[in-house]
Write a protein that holds these residues in place. Structure first.
Motif, short mmCIF file in Angstrom:
data_model
loop_
_atom_site.label_atom_id
_atom_site.label_comp_id
_atom_site.label_asym_id
_atom_site.label_seq_id
_atom_site.Cartn_x
_atom_site.Cartn_y
_atom_site.Cartn_z
N ALA A 22 0.84 -1.21 0.00
CA ALA A 22 0.00 0.00 0.00
C ALA A 22 0.88 1.25 0.00
CB ALA A 22 -0.93 0.00 1.21
N LEU A 23 0.59 2.18 -0.91
CA LEU A 23 1.40 3.40 -1.01
C LEU A 23 1.13 4.38 0.13
CD1 LEU A 23 1.25 4.21 -4.82
CD2 LEU A 23 3.14 3.22 -3.52
N LEU A 24 -0.08 4.37 0.66
CA LEU A 24 -0.44 5.36 1.68
C LEU A 24 -0.51 4.79 3.09
CD1 LEU A 24 -3.25 7.25 -0.26
CD2 LEU A 24 -0.86 7.88 0.00
N GLN A 25 0.18 3.69 3.35
CA GLN A 25 0.10 3.11 4.69
C GLN A 25 0.63 4.08 5.72
OE1 GLN A 25 2.61 -0.32 5.25
NE2 GLN A 25 3.08 -0.41 3.11
N GLY A 26 -0.18 4.30 6.75
CA GLY A 26 0.20 5.21 7.82
C GLY A 26 -0.02 6.67 7.48
N ARG A 27 -0.47 7.00 6.27
CA ARG A 27 -0.63 8.39 5.84
C ARG A 27 -2.07 8.75 5.50
NH1 ARG A 27 3.29 10.18 8.21
NH2 ARG A 27 5.31 9.44 7.54
N ALA A 28 -2.85 7.79 5.03
CA ALA A 28 -4.23 8.09 4.61
C ALA A 28 -5.10 8.40 5.83
CB ALA A 28 -4.80 6.91 3.83
N VAL A 29 -5.97 9.40 5.67
CA VAL A 29 -6.85 9.83 6.75
C VAL A 29 -8.29 9.66 6.28
CG1 VAL A 29 -7.55 11.80 8.16
CG2 VAL A 29 -5.15 11.48 7.58
N CYS A 30 -9.14 9.19 7.17
CA CYS A 30 -10.55 8.97 6.87
C CYS A 30 -11.23 10.31 6.61
CB CYS A 30 -11.22 8.24 8.02
SG CYS A 30 -12.99 7.94 7.76
N GLY A 31 -12.02 10.38 5.53
CA GLY A 31 -12.74 11.60 5.20
C GLY A 31 -13.97 11.81 6.06
N ARG A 32 -14.43 10.79 6.75
CA ARG A 32 -15.61 10.92 7.60
C ARG A 32 -15.26 11.35 9.02
NH1 ARG A 32 -18.82 5.43 6.00
NH2 ARG A 32 -19.31 6.00 3.87
N CYS A 33 -14.34 10.60 9.65
CA CYS A 33 -14.07 10.85 11.08
C CYS A 33 -12.71 11.49 11.33
CB CYS A 33 -14.17 9.54 11.86
SG CYS A 33 -12.89 8.34 11.47
N ALA A 43 -6.24 -11.92 0.34
CA ALA A 43 -5.91 -12.75 -0.82
C ALA A 43 -7.22 -13.13 -1.50
CB ALA A 43 -5.14 -13.99 -0.39
N ARG A 44 -7.42 -12.60 -2.71
CA ARG A 44 -8.64 -12.89 -3.48
C ARG A 44 -8.27 -13.12 -4.93
NH1 ARG A 44 -11.80 -8.17 -0.64
NH2 ARG A 44 -12.39 -9.27 1.24
N ARG A 45 -8.92 -14.09 -5.50
CA ARG A 45 -8.71 -14.42 -6.92
C ARG A 45 -7.23 -14.67 -7.23
NH1 ARG A 45 -11.38 -9.37 -7.84
NH2 ARG A 45 -13.43 -9.66 -6.99
N GLY A 46 -6.53 -15.25 -6.30
CA GLY A 46 -5.13 -15.61 -6.52
C GLY A 46 -4.15 -14.46 -6.41
N ARG A 47 -4.59 -13.31 -5.93
CA ARG A 47 -3.66 -12.18 -5.76
C ARG A 47 -3.99 -11.42 -4.47
NH1 ARG A 47 -5.32 -7.40 -9.82
NH2 ARG A 47 -5.90 -6.33 -7.97
N LEU A 48 -3.05 -10.61 -4.04
CA LEU A 48 -3.19 -9.87 -2.79
C LEU A 48 -3.80 -8.50 -3.07
CD1 LEU A 48 -2.45 -10.43 0.16
CD2 LEU A 48 -0.34 -9.19 -0.22
N GLU A 49 -4.95 -8.22 -2.46
CA GLU A 49 -5.62 -6.93 -2.63
C GLU A 49 -5.39 -6.06 -1.40
OE1 GLU A 49 -9.75 -7.50 -3.37
OE2 GLU A 49 -9.41 -8.44 -5.33
N THR A 50 -5.25 -4.76 -1.65
CA THR A 50 -5.06 -3.79 -0.56
C THR A 50 -6.39 -3.13 -0.24
OG1 THR A 50 -2.84 -3.34 -1.39
CG2 THR A 50 -3.78 -1.74 0.12
N CYS A 66 -16.00 2.63 10.44
CA CYS A 66 -16.44 3.84 9.74
C CYS A 66 -16.57 3.57 8.24
CB CYS A 66 -15.42 4.95 10.01
SG CYS A 66 -15.88 6.56 9.40
N GLN A 67 -15.50 3.07 7.61
CA GLN A 67 -15.54 2.76 6.19
C GLN A 67 -14.33 1.92 5.81
OE1 GLN A 67 -14.98 6.04 3.42
NE2 GLN A 67 -13.85 7.20 4.96
N SER A 68 -14.42 1.29 4.65
CA SER A 68 -13.27 0.60 4.07
C SER A 68 -13.30 0.88 2.57
CB SER A 68 -13.32 -0.89 4.36
OG SER A 68 -14.45 -1.48 3.77
N ILE A 69 -12.11 1.09 2.02
CA ILE A 69 -11.98 1.49 0.62
C ILE A 69 -10.95 0.58 -0.04
CG2 ILE A 69 -11.39 3.40 -0.92
CD1 ILE A 69 -11.85 5.25 1.55
N ALA A 70 -11.27 0.12 -1.25
CA ALA A 70 -10.31 -0.69 -2.00
C ALA A 70 -9.08 0.16 -2.30
CB ALA A 70 -10.94 -1.19 -3.29
N GLY A 71 -7.90 -0.39 -2.03
CA GLY A 71 -6.67 0.39 -2.17
C GLY A 71 -6.11 0.42 -3.57
#
Length: 185
Positions: A22-33, A43-50, A66-71
């Protein structure tokens, strides 16, 4: 009052990047809270999803997530923005600035090293004088021992000063690189 204190702590806290893609690990901030998002991998469909997940309220206060967003899409956009801003001229300028800062810090370190070497020579000289004194002449021996101890303290202070300067220079260099990187974006 506890909730307001918790909010200020959470806003000021950014975690360092860890393992993962993940490029924004530790940096992304939730827009709601306004809390920092955590990076999760599935691990989905044979690959690692963020995924960027806002679950701090759940972990600390038992609140629902609060929320989850596909990375993947977010990382693609951030990667494109970084690549767009990183022109060859900008990269060359950043490297030149880093070389100049490193050269200045190396010169300062050489000066501090000379001070340490001078203090080392003075301490060794004071030790030799102390070792050559007649033990029966206690007044002279005590005086020379005190001088030797003073020189050893001066040596320790010079070594500590050099170490402090080296750490401070590394922080300054890291800050200068971050500042320049922010200017590019």
């Amino acid at each position: 009052m506890l909730k307001s204190n918790d909010g200020r702590y959470e806003l000021a806290r950014a975690s360092p990047p860890r393992e993962g893609t993940a490029l924004l690990q530790g940096r992304a901030v939730c827009g709601r809270c306004g809390r920092h998002l955590r990076s999760r991998y599935a691990a989905r469909r044979g690959r690692l999803e963020t995924w960027y997940v806002c679950d701090r309220g759940h972990n600390y206060a038992g609140e629902p997530n609060c929320q989850s967003i596909a990375g993947g899409p977010i990382d693609d956009v951030i990667g494109a923005l970084v690549a767009e801003k990183m022109t060859p001229a900008a990269i060359e300028l950043a490297l030149e600035i880093r070389r100049e800062i490193e050269a200045r810090h190396e010169e300062a370190d050489r000066l501090l090293l000379r001070a340490v070497e001078r203090a080392q020579i003075e301490a060794e000289l004071a030790q030799r004088r102390y070792m050559l004194v007649d033990p029966n002449n206690r007044l002279v021996a005590d005086t020379l021992e005190g001088e030797w101890n003073d020189r050893l303290r001066a040596l320790a202070n010079a070594q500590e000063e050099r170490e402090r300067a080296r750490k401070a220079n590394q922080i300054v260099l890291d800050d200068a690189i971050q500042e320049f990187s922010c200017e590019l974006v």
